[in-house]
Motif scaffolding. Structure first.
Motif, short mmCIF file in Angstrom:
data_model
loop_
_atom_site.label_atom_id
_atom_site.label_comp_id
_atom_site.label_asym_id
_atom_site.label_seq_id
_atom_site.Cartn_x
_atom_site.Cartn_y
_atom_site.Cartn_z
N HIS A 39 0.84 -1.19 0.00
CA HIS A 39 0.00 0.00 0.00
C HIS A 39 0.88 1.24 0.00
O HIS A 39 1.98 1.24 0.57
N ARG A 40 0.39 2.29 -0.63
CA ARG A 40 1.07 3.57 -0.64
C ARG A 40 0.28 4.54 0.24
O ARG A 40 -0.91 4.76 0.01
N ALA A 41 0.97 5.09 1.25
CA ALA A 41 0.29 5.96 2.21
C ALA A 41 0.23 7.39 1.69
O ALA A 41 1.05 7.83 0.90
N SER A 42 -0.77 8.10 2.18
CA SER A 42 -0.93 9.51 1.83
C SER A 42 0.07 10.36 2.62
O SER A 42 0.31 10.13 3.81
N LYS A 43 0.66 11.36 1.97
CA LYS A 43 1.62 12.23 2.65
C LYS A 43 0.93 13.07 3.73
O LYS A 43 1.51 13.33 4.78
N LYS A 44 -0.30 13.47 3.47
CA LYS A 44 -1.03 14.24 4.47
C LYS A 44 -1.29 13.41 5.72
O LYS A 44 -1.14 13.89 6.84
N ARG A 45 -1.64 12.14 5.50
CA ARG A 45 -1.89 11.28 6.65
C ARG A 45 -0.59 11.01 7.40
O ARG A 45 -0.57 10.96 8.64
N ALA A 46 0.51 10.86 6.68
CA ALA A 46 1.80 10.65 7.35
C ALA A 46 2.17 11.86 8.19
O ALA A 46 2.66 11.73 9.32
N LYS A 47 1.94 13.07 7.67
CA LYS A 47 2.23 14.28 8.44
C LYS A 47 1.33 14.38 9.65
O LYS A 47 1.76 14.78 10.74
N LEU A 48 0.04 14.01 9.48
CA LEU A 48 -0.90 14.06 10.60
C LEU A 48 -0.47 13.12 11.71
O LEU A 48 -0.47 13.48 12.89
N VAL A 49 -0.08 11.91 11.34
CA VAL A 49 0.35 10.94 12.34
C VAL A 49 1.61 11.42 13.04
O VAL A 49 1.76 11.30 14.26
N GLY A 50 2.54 11.99 12.27
CA GLY A 50 3.75 12.53 12.88
C GLY A 50 3.48 13.66 13.84
O GLY A 50 4.08 13.74 14.91
N ASP A 51 2.52 14.55 13.48
CA ASP A 51 2.17 15.65 14.36
C ASP A 51 1.52 15.13 15.65
O ASP A 51 1.80 15.63 16.74
N ILE A 52 0.65 14.14 15.50
CA ILE A 52 -0.01 13.58 16.69
C ILE A 52 1.02 12.97 17.63
O ILE A 52 0.99 13.18 18.86
N PHE A 53 1.96 12.22 17.09
CA PHE A 53 3.00 11.62 17.92
C PHE A 53 3.86 12.69 18.59
O PHE A 53 4.21 12.57 19.79
N THR A 54 4.17 13.76 17.86
CA THR A 54 4.97 14.84 18.44
C THR A 54 4.25 15.51 19.58
O THR A 54 4.83 15.77 20.65
N TYR A 55 2.96 15.78 19.40
CA TYR A 55 2.19 16.44 20.46
C TYR A 55 2.04 15.53 21.67
O TYR A 55 2.03 16.01 22.82
N ILE A 56 1.91 14.23 21.46
CA ILE A 56 1.82 13.31 22.59
C ILE A 56 3.11 13.36 23.42
O ILE A 56 3.08 13.41 24.66
N VAL A 57 4.25 13.36 22.74
CA VAL A 57 5.53 13.43 23.45
C VAL A 57 5.67 14.76 24.19
O VAL A 57 6.11 14.81 25.35
N LEU A 58 5.26 15.88 23.55
CA LEU A 58 5.37 17.19 24.19
C LEU A 58 4.44 17.30 25.39
O LEU A 58 4.82 17.86 26.43
N ILE A 59 3.23 16.78 25.25
CA ILE A 59 2.29 16.83 26.37
C ILE A 59 2.80 16.00 27.55
O ILE A 59 2.72 16.41 28.71
N PHE A 60 3.36 14.84 27.25
CA PHE A 60 3.90 14.00 28.32
C PHE A 60 5.10 14.69 28.99
O PHE A 60 5.22 14.67 30.22
N GLY A 61 5.97 15.31 28.18
CA GLY A 61 7.10 16.04 28.77
C GLY A 61 6.65 17.22 29.61
O GLY A 61 7.19 17.48 30.68
N GLY A 62 5.61 17.95 29.13
CA GLY A 62 5.07 19.05 29.91
C GLY A 62 4.47 18.59 31.22
O GLY A 62 4.61 19.25 32.25
N PHE A 63 3.82 17.43 31.18
CA PHE A 63 3.25 16.86 32.42
C PHE A 63 4.36 16.54 33.42
O PHE A 63 4.21 16.81 34.62
#
Length: 345
Positions: A39-63
């Protein structure tokens, strides 16, 4: 028709056949933005997943950074029963435990009970006659304001000399001073104690104030780097008009370098306000000149508070609060201040 059928058969033969399991795994990976052979993934979806993972890490670090402070505040308002012994730190505290503004089994409780104890009798420990929380705060303000104001001005004067005045050996002397930064402070405290004791500075206010009046090498270094960005033409024009270096420093350097001076002053204030080690080494515990962190340690060692950590946590909150208030007040000045100059080089 036969040619079309042959082309379709050849294309089907050339297409690799994947197992159902591999095809399903590829579909899942594509859903989360990862391309695979199936399967070939969408670039927009890849960016969205990357952003979600980044925000999860930042929120955990802020906590991880913010929760200890929230825990300290919540536990400082807790009832006595929740701060007995290791009760306050035996688990994660999310909210102050129920406290009632009347006596329970002969023990007075209340939401501000720990702060009431701190302000009235928290530091009446028998170590110093009449020593109170307000005396500790007064000592801390004296040890933090006087050395910081005078010391930062002294450091700014040294920085002005190293940055804008040409004199023989300027760079050599500055490198020699920078080399002193490499020496760890605790490694020379024994010799400092012997020297201060010979001067009669120990066990009184002088040991916490006088050394800071001569400035800091690190503060002078940062202000010097800031002064390199100021135009030299202003200084030259002032010298042509007959102004000396003292007048130039007061009238031009101080106003233009105020953002750097305020920033370094706040950092110096925080260091002086939390300077527990100097008070612990140079001032006896039974002296009335100990600072607030030193008094908090004595409060912890007192048998009356070994079983109740509430007033100690309240003292910790009150010790951190002034620094937070100062940073909140001067944050815009440090970040948003503009350096106004008469010319541009």
């Amino acid at each position: 028709m036969e040619n079309m059928e042959n082309i379709q058969v050849n294309a089907a033969a050339e297409t690799p056949q994947y197992s159902s399991f591999r095809y399903a795994v590829g579909a899942v990976l594509a859903f989360f933005g990862f391309s695979s052979k199936t399967h070939r993934a969408s670039k927009k979806r890849a960016k969205l997943v990357g952003d979600i993972f980044t925000y999860i890490v930042l929120i955990f670090g802020g906590f991880l950074m913010l929760y200890p402070f929230w825990w300290m505040i919540a536990a400082s308002f807790g009832a006595t029963a929740s701060t007995v012994g290791m009760g306050a730190i035996s688990g994660m505290t999310w909210w102050p435990s129920p406290a009632y503004p009347f006596e329970i089994n002969g023990v007075r409780e209340g939401l501000f009970y720990n702060y009431e104890i701190l302000f009235t009798s928290g530091f009446s420990m028998g170590y110093a006659s009449g020593f109170t929380y307000w005396r500790a705060v007064g000592n801390n303000l004296f040890y933090s304001i006087v050395p910081v104001v005078v010391g930062v001005i002294t450091s700014a004067m040294a920085a002005f000399s190293f940055a804008k005045i040409n004199w023989i050996g300027r760079n050599t002397v500055f490198l020699f001073l920078l080399a002193a930064i490499m020496i760890p402070g605790p490694s020379i405290m024994a010799t400092q104690y012997a020297m201060y004791k010979s001067f009669g500075f120990t066990d009184n206010w002088a040991v916490m104030v006088v050394p800071g009046l001569f400035g800091s090498i690190m503060t002078a270094f940062f202000i010097r780097q800031f002064l390199f960005g100021l135009p030299t033409s202003i200084i030259e024009a002032a010298k042509i008009d007959g102004a000396g270096y003292g007048r130039i420093f007061v009238s031009f350097i101080l106003p233009l370098a105020m953002p750097a001076i305020v920033a370094q002053g706040l950092l110096s204030f925080m260091g002086c306000w939390n300077n527990y080690m100097a008070s612990y080494i140079f001032i006896q515990s039974n002296s009335e000149w100990i600072n607030l962190p030193h008094a908090m340690w004595l409060m912890e060692t007192n048998t009356n508070f070994d079983v109740n950590q509430g007033p100690i946590l309240a003292a910790a909150v009150m010790c951190v609060l002034p620094v937070i208030i100062l940073f909140a007040i001067f944050q815009r000045m440090i970040i948003g201040s503009l350096m106004l100059t008469g010319s541009k080089e």
